[in-house]
Design a protein around this motif. Structure first.
Motif, PDB file in Angstrom:
ATOM      1  N   LEU A  53       0.828  -1.209   0.000  1.00 36.40           N
ATOM      2  CA  LEU A  53       0.000   0.000   0.000  1.00 36.40           C
ATOM      3  C   LEU A  53       0.860   1.257   0.000  1.00 36.40           C
ATOM      4  O   LEU A  53       0.549   2.241  -0.684  1.00 36.40           O
ATOM      5  N   VAL A  54       1.979   1.202   0.755  1.00 34.76           N
ATOM      6  CA  VAL A  54       2.887   2.362   0.799  1.00 34.76           C
ATOM      7  C   VAL A  54       3.518   2.599  -0.573  1.00 34.76           C
ATOM      8  O   VAL A  54       3.604   3.746  -1.055  1.00 34.76           O
ATOM      9  N   LEU A  55       3.974   1.518  -1.219  1.00 35.73           N
ATOM     10  CA  LEU A  55       4.573   1.661  -2.545  1.00 35.73           C
ATOM     11  C   LEU A  55       3.554   2.178  -3.559  1.00 35.73           C
ATOM     12  O   LEU A  55       3.867   3.026  -4.403  1.00 35.73           O
ATOM     13  N   HIS A  56       2.333   1.657  -3.474  1.00 35.51           N
ATOM     14  CA  HIS A  56       1.292   2.093  -4.393  1.00 35.51           C
ATOM     15  C   HIS A  56       1.001   3.589  -4.218  1.00 35.51           C
ATOM     16  O   HIS A  56       0.868   4.327  -5.204  1.00 35.51           O
ATOM     17  N   THR A  57       0.947   4.038  -2.969  1.00 29.11           N
ATOM     18  CA  THR A  57       0.711   5.460  -2.707  1.00 29.11           C
ATOM     19  C   THR A  57       1.886   6.304  -3.174  1.00 29.11           C
ATOM     20  O   THR A  57       1.704   7.390  -3.746  1.00 29.11           O
ATOM     21  N   TYR A  58       3.104   5.802  -2.970  1.00 33.43           N
ATOM     22  CA  TYR A  58       4.305   6.551  -3.376  1.00 33.43           C
ATOM     23  C   TYR A  58       4.346   6.731  -4.894  1.00 33.43           C
ATOM     24  O   TYR A  58       4.566   7.853  -5.396  1.00 33.43           O
ATOM     25  N   HIS A  59       4.146   5.655  -5.621  1.00 27.79           N
ATOM     26  CA  HIS A  59       4.173   5.759  -7.086  1.00 27.79           C
ATOM     27  C   HIS A  59       3.016   6.621  -7.597  1.00 27.79           C
ATOM     28  O   HIS A  59       3.189   7.377  -8.568  1.00 27.79           O
ATOM     29  N   GLY A  60       1.850   6.527  -6.963  1.00 27.63           N
ATOM     30  CA  GLY A  60       0.738   7.372  -7.372  1.00 27.63           C
ATOM     31  C   GLY A  60       1.027   8.848  -7.164  1.00 27.63           C
ATOM     32  O   GLY A  60       0.697   9.685  -8.022  1.00 27.63           O
ATOM     33  N   THR A  94      -4.834   4.388  -9.604  1.00 31.29           N
ATOM     34  CA  THR A  94      -5.568   3.216 -10.072  1.00 31.29           C
ATOM     35  C   THR A  94      -4.723   2.441 -11.067  1.00 31.29           C
ATOM     36  O   THR A  94      -4.057   3.025 -11.933  1.00 31.29           O
ATOM     37  N   THR A  95      -4.749   1.124 -10.953  1.00 28.81           N
ATOM     38  CA  THR A  95      -4.009   0.266 -11.878  1.00 28.81           C
ATOM     39  C   THR A  95      -4.887  -0.106 -13.065  1.00 28.81           C
ATOM     40  O   THR A  95      -6.089   0.162 -13.078  1.00 28.81           O
ATOM     41  N   ARG A  96      -4.269  -0.742 -14.049  1.00 29.67           N
ATOM     42  CA  ARG A  96      -5.014  -1.136 -15.244  1.00 29.67           C
ATOM     43  C   ARG A  96      -6.065  -2.201 -14.911  1.00 29.67           C
ATOM     44  O   ARG A  96      -7.169  -2.200 -15.474  1.00 29.67           O
ATOM     45  N   ASP A  97      -5.738  -3.119 -13.990  1.00 28.35           N
ATOM     46  CA  ASP A  97      -6.718  -4.139 -13.597  1.00 28.35           C
ATOM     47  C   ASP A  97      -7.935  -3.507 -12.936  1.00 28.35           C
ATOM     48  O   ASP A  97      -9.079  -3.927 -13.173  1.00 28.35           O
ATOM     49  N   GLN A  98      -7.699  -2.486 -12.102  1.00 26.29           N
ATOM     50  CA  GLN A  98      -8.814  -1.808 -11.458  1.00 26.29           C
ATOM     51  C   GLN A  98      -9.677  -1.066 -12.474  1.00 26.29           C
ATOM     52  O   GLN A  98     -10.908  -1.035 -12.355  1.00 26.29           O
ATOM     53  N   VAL A  99      -9.036  -0.475 -13.484  1.00 29.00           N
ATOM     54  CA  VAL A  99      -9.776   0.236 -14.522  1.00 29.00           C
ATOM     55  C   VAL A  99     -10.641  -0.737 -15.315  1.00 29.00           C
ATOM     56  O   VAL A  99     -11.820  -0.463 -15.603  1.00 29.00           O
ATOM     57  N   ARG A 100     -10.095  -1.900 -15.658  1.00 32.51           N
ATOM     58  CA  ARG A 100     -10.869  -2.888 -16.418  1.00 32.51           C
ATOM     59  C   ARG A 100     -12.029  -3.439 -15.594  1.00 32.51           C
ATOM     60  O   ARG A 100     -13.135  -3.646 -16.123  1.00 32.51           O
ATOM     61  N   LYS A 101     -11.814  -3.684 -14.312  1.00 36.14           N
ATOM     62  CA  LYS A 101     -12.907  -4.160 -13.468  1.00 36.14           C
ATOM     63  C   LYS A 101     -14.010  -3.113 -13.359  1.00 36.14           C
ATOM     64  O   LYS A 101     -15.204  -3.440 -13.358  1.00 36.14           O
ATOM     65  N   LYS A 102     -13.616  -1.845 -13.275  1.00 37.35           N
ATOM     66  CA  LYS A 102     -14.613  -0.764 -13.219  1.00 37.35           C
ATOM     67  C   LYS A 102     -15.397  -0.701 -14.531  1.00 37.35           C
ATOM     68  O   LYS A 102     -16.614  -0.472 -14.531  1.00 37.35           O
ATOM     69  N   GLN A 103     -14.707  -0.898 -15.658  1.00 40.38           N
ATOM     70  CA  GLN A 103     -15.390  -0.915 -16.952  1.00 40.38           C
ATOM     71  C   GLN A 103     -16.403  -2.060 -17.017  1.00 40.38           C
ATOM     72  O   GLN A 103     -17.526  -1.884 -17.522  1.00 40.38           O
ATOM     73  N   ILE A 104     -16.019  -3.220 -16.511  1.00 38.72           N
ATOM     74  CA  ILE A 104     -16.918  -4.383 -16.539  1.00 38.72           C
ATOM     75  C   ILE A 104     -18.151  -4.129 -15.677  1.00 38.72           C
ATOM     76  O   ILE A 104     -19.288  -4.389 -16.088  1.00 38.72           O
ATOM     77  N   VAL A 105     -17.946  -3.606 -14.465  1.00 37.04           N
ATOM     78  CA  VAL A 105     -19.074  -3.352 -13.564  1.00 37.04           C
ATOM     79  C   VAL A 105     -19.991  -2.282 -14.146  1.00 37.04           C
ATOM     80  O   VAL A 105     -21.224  -2.394 -14.075  1.00 37.04           O
ATOM     81  N   ASP A 106     -19.414  -1.225 -14.728  1.00 36.70           N
ATOM     82  CA  ASP A 106     -20.238  -0.183 -15.345  1.00 36.70           C
ATOM     83  C   ASP A 106     -21.063  -0.757 -16.495  1.00 36.70           C
ATOM     84  O   ASP A 106     -22.236  -0.391 -16.674  1.00 36.70           O
ATOM     85  N   ASN A 107     -20.453  -1.648 -17.274  1.00 36.06           N
ATOM     86  CA  ASN A 107     -21.176  -2.279 -18.380  1.00 36.06           C
ATOM     87  C   ASN A 107     -22.330  -3.122 -17.861  1.00 36.06           C
ATOM     88  O   ASN A 107     -23.436  -3.115 -18.420  1.00 36.06           O
ATOM     89  N   PRO A 146     -17.393   6.332  -5.652  1.00 39.71           N
ATOM     90  CA  PRO A 146     -16.476   5.507  -6.458  1.00 39.71           C
ATOM     91  C   PRO A 146     -15.416   6.317  -7.197  1.00 39.71           C
ATOM     92  O   PRO A 146     -14.327   5.793  -7.473  1.00 39.71           O
ATOM     93  N   ASP A 147     -15.683   7.576  -7.542  1.00 40.24           N
ATOM     94  CA  ASP A 147     -14.738   8.383  -8.307  1.00 40.24           C
ATOM     95  C   ASP A 147     -13.846   9.237  -7.418  1.00 40.24           C
ATOM     96  O   ASP A 147     -13.294  10.247  -7.866  1.00 40.24           O
ATOM     97  N   LEU A 148     -13.709   8.861  -6.153  1.00 37.80           N
ATOM     98  CA  LEU A 148     -12.899   9.648  -5.235  1.00 37.80           C
ATOM     99  C   LEU A 148     -11.408   9.504  -5.506  1.00 37.80           C
ATOM    100  O   LEU A 148     -10.635  10.447  -5.315  1.00 37.80           O
ATOM    101  N   THR A 149     -10.961   8.346  -5.975  1.00 39.77           N
ATOM    102  CA  THR A 149      -9.539   8.084  -6.160  1.00 39.77           C
ATOM    103  C   THR A 149      -9.014   8.785  -7.408  1.00 39.77           C
ATOM    104  O   THR A 149      -9.612   8.664  -8.475  1.00 39.77           O
ATOM    105  N   PRO A 150      -7.901   9.516  -7.327  1.00 38.92           N
ATOM    106  CA  PRO A 150      -7.290  10.090  -8.542  1.00 38.92           C
ATOM    107  C   PRO A 150      -6.833   8.999  -9.494  1.00 38.92           C
ATOM    108  O   PRO A 150      -6.559   7.858  -9.096  1.00 38.92           O
ATOM    109  N   SER A 151      -6.743   9.343 -10.769  1.00 33.36           N
ATOM    110  CA  SER A 151      -6.430   8.335 -11.789  1.00 33.36           C
ATOM    111  C   SER A 151      -5.029   7.767 -11.637  1.00 33.36           C
ATOM    112  O   SER A 151      -4.764   6.647 -12.073  1.00 33.36           O
ATOM    113  N   THR A 152      -4.097   8.520 -11.039  1.00 31.66           N
ATOM    114  CA  THR A 152      -2.728   8.020 -10.887  1.00 31.66           C
ATOM    115  C   THR A 152      -2.617   6.935  -9.829  1.00 31.66           C
ATOM    116  O   THR A 152      -1.585   6.273  -9.739  1.00 31.66           O
TER     117      THR A 152
END
Length: 529
Positions: A89-96, A170-183, A162-168
């Motif tokens: 979680l720390v690394l993910h926050t740092y890179h974001g 979010t990973t690609r897997d999270q984006v694809r899962k969000k696309q699937i749920v929205d669909n 759901p749109d609280l998180t900045p785009s930086t």
């Protein structure tokens, strides 16, 4: 050579404060960033800063992808401790945060270019808009980063917003899962919109099963390929004055379209009157497609430079099929732009029928096994077309010989007809039970007498229906006046206002809560049967 940024520029290897990793990245084609139309004196300095920021962004993304690819699956299973999760979680926050800082620097330079009178490309404009939204989201999101232990409340906040998180972040897997749920969320509403479209077009065609519109609509229902020519063929039903014109659509269809396009908000709908809010939604839908047409013009120019991820986002943004080969995704966007920019085609037709260049059978090739299991595990979206088609594809259906296809189709159609007849009979029995008390009261009156009384009410309590501007009476007022009329002759009638309102609303076709003369005639003919 790749070592030179601009005409007369110094080689990158001679620049100061540049490590080996940046040199290797600068030799690639992605490192070549230049600003066209700037003065030659300060062009090198501006491009140097922009190029370094762009390289840092690309290098961070490349390092993250390499790290994800090098991780052994066996080691992933061993990293199940609390410390490992906290460290991740720390690394993910740092890179974001680093990516957000890099994007902010680039966005500041782009904003300066806009203020100086320069024009941005479509990708630069999207980066500027995305970074601005991310900085606004960082205001509430920073609370979970700064306050110790507040990250434990982050999942609860994301469920509410759901749109609280900045785009930086979010990973690609999270984006694809969000696309699937929205669909999946939009699937049931898209199905209801298509059913209304199908019924209106078939009625306008006079139930002609050999018309071209019938074949196109069958392919839309099955999820097959739909071209721009097919949409042009059925677009005549959406012209001004027809039943599928935006001004003539029922309220529930307008609200479903607004929900699919992301324009519906429940709070104004509860505060404003129905007619005012429906008019507001119709205007919002027109404005949405006007803005989309402006974006489509720049999309056509940048079509060949879009990456696979960008193609998926653009197709998902337009509620089209976002999985499949790259060539098919590009073809879908070209079909969309052709219809969107055509003056003779109503723009809102794309809210009902969308281009499709990929068969639904390509879903299994485009989705991973985890994504397929994720879709099949969401039972609450059982009626979404995407989930139903995916369930059929993964159901192990055996190949059927060609000579038995016709027989199986006929058997399926007969079974569907039998089920529909059963459902209709049950609805008729239920309706007869509801209409029983009303029939007992109206048996002493003729249809002409009651219709004459209705016309008197219209002259006194006239209401104009917003969808087609027909005159009528509100259901509650009509029920109240009818009860007064009936009780003058028999004060001991057992009919209640609630039961009469329920019966009248069964004939309110567009759910406008206004009964027109045609609808009242249908009510009388049904009661007098």
């Amino acid at each position: 050579s790749f070592c030179t940024l601009l005409r007369g520029g110094r080689p990158l290897l001679q620049q100061k404060k540049m490590n080996v990793g940046r040199v290797m990245l600068a030799r690639g084609a992605r490192g070549m960033v230049c600003r066209v139309g700037a003065p030659a004196v300060n062009q090198r300095w501006v491009v140097g800063r922009q190029e370094r920021a762009f390289r840092d962004n690309m290098q961070l993304l490349a390092e993250a992808e390499v790290k994800d690819q090098k991780v052994d699956p066996k080691k992933k299973k061993k990293r199940g401790g609390v410390l490992a999760q906290v460290w991740g979680l720390v690394l993910h926050t740092y890179h974001g945060m680093r990516l957000l800082v890099v994007n902010t620097k680039v966005a500041v330079m782009l904003q300066k270019r806009v203020l100086s009178g320069s024009q941005l490309t479509r990708r630069e404009r999207q980066l500027l808009e995305r970074t601005t939204k991310d900085l606004i989201r960082m205001v509430p999101f920073s609370f979970f980063i700064i306050v110790p232990g507040a990250e434990l409340l982050l999942p609860v906040a994301l469920m509410m917003f759901p749109d609280l998180t900045p785009s930086t972040f979010t990973t690609r897997d999270q984006v694809r899962k969000k696309q699937i749920v929205d669909n999946l969320k939009k699937g049931s509403r898209i199905r209801r919109i298509f059913e209304h479209t199908f019924s209106r077009i078939i009625i306008d065609e006079g139930y002609d099963l050999y018309s071209s519109s019938w074949g196109i609509l069958k392919r839309v229902g099955k999820g097959d390929i739909i071209s721009a020519a097919d949409i042009r063929e059925i677009s005549r039903h959406f012209q001004s004055g027809r039943k599928l014109d935006l001004k003539n659509l029922p309220s529930w269809v307008v609200r479903d379209v607004a929900r699919v396009l992301g324009l519906y908000s429940p709070w104004p709908g509860t505060l404003l009157p129905t007619s005012i809010y429906d008019a507001r939604l119709r205007y919002a839908i027109e404005e949405y497609f006007e803005k989309m047409a402006e974006d489509d013009k720049s999309l056509l120019e940048a079509m060949d430079s879009l990456s696979e991820e960008e193609l998926e986002k653009e197709n998902m943004k337009r509620n089209m099929r976002w999985f499949g080969p790259t060539s098919a995704l590009k073809l879908q966007l070209k079909y969309w732009c052709e219809i969107s920019l055509a003056d003779e085609v109503p723009s809102h037709v794309l809210a009902f029928v969308r281009p499709c260049a990929t068969s639904h059978k390509a879903m299994l090739k485009s989705l991973s096994k985890d994504e397929v299991d994720h879709v099949l595990g969401l039972e609450k979206y059982f009626d979404a077309p995407m989930r139903q088609r995916l369930k059929k594809l993964t159901g192990g259906v055996k190949e059927v010989p060609l000579e038995s296809i016709d027989n199986s189709i006929m058997e399926d159609e007969l079974n569907d007809i039998k089920d529909r007849v059963t459902d209709i009979n049950q609805e008729v029995l239920a309706a007869d039970e509801v209409f029983k008390h009303v029939r007992e009261v109206l048996k002493d009156y003729t249809a002409e007498e009651i219709l004459h009384f209705y016309q008197i009410i219209v002259t006194e309590e006239c209401t104009v229906r917003p969808c087609d501007e027909q005159r009528g009476v509100k259901v509650i007022i009509l029920a109240r006046e009818l009860l007064k009329y009936f009780k003058k002759k028999d004060p001991n009638i057992k009919l209640t206002a609630f039961r009469l309102i329920m019966c009248l609303r069964e004939f309110d076709i567009d759910a406008s809560d206004v009964i027109t003369e045609d609808e009242f005639n249908s009510f009388l003919s049904r009661i007098k049967q």
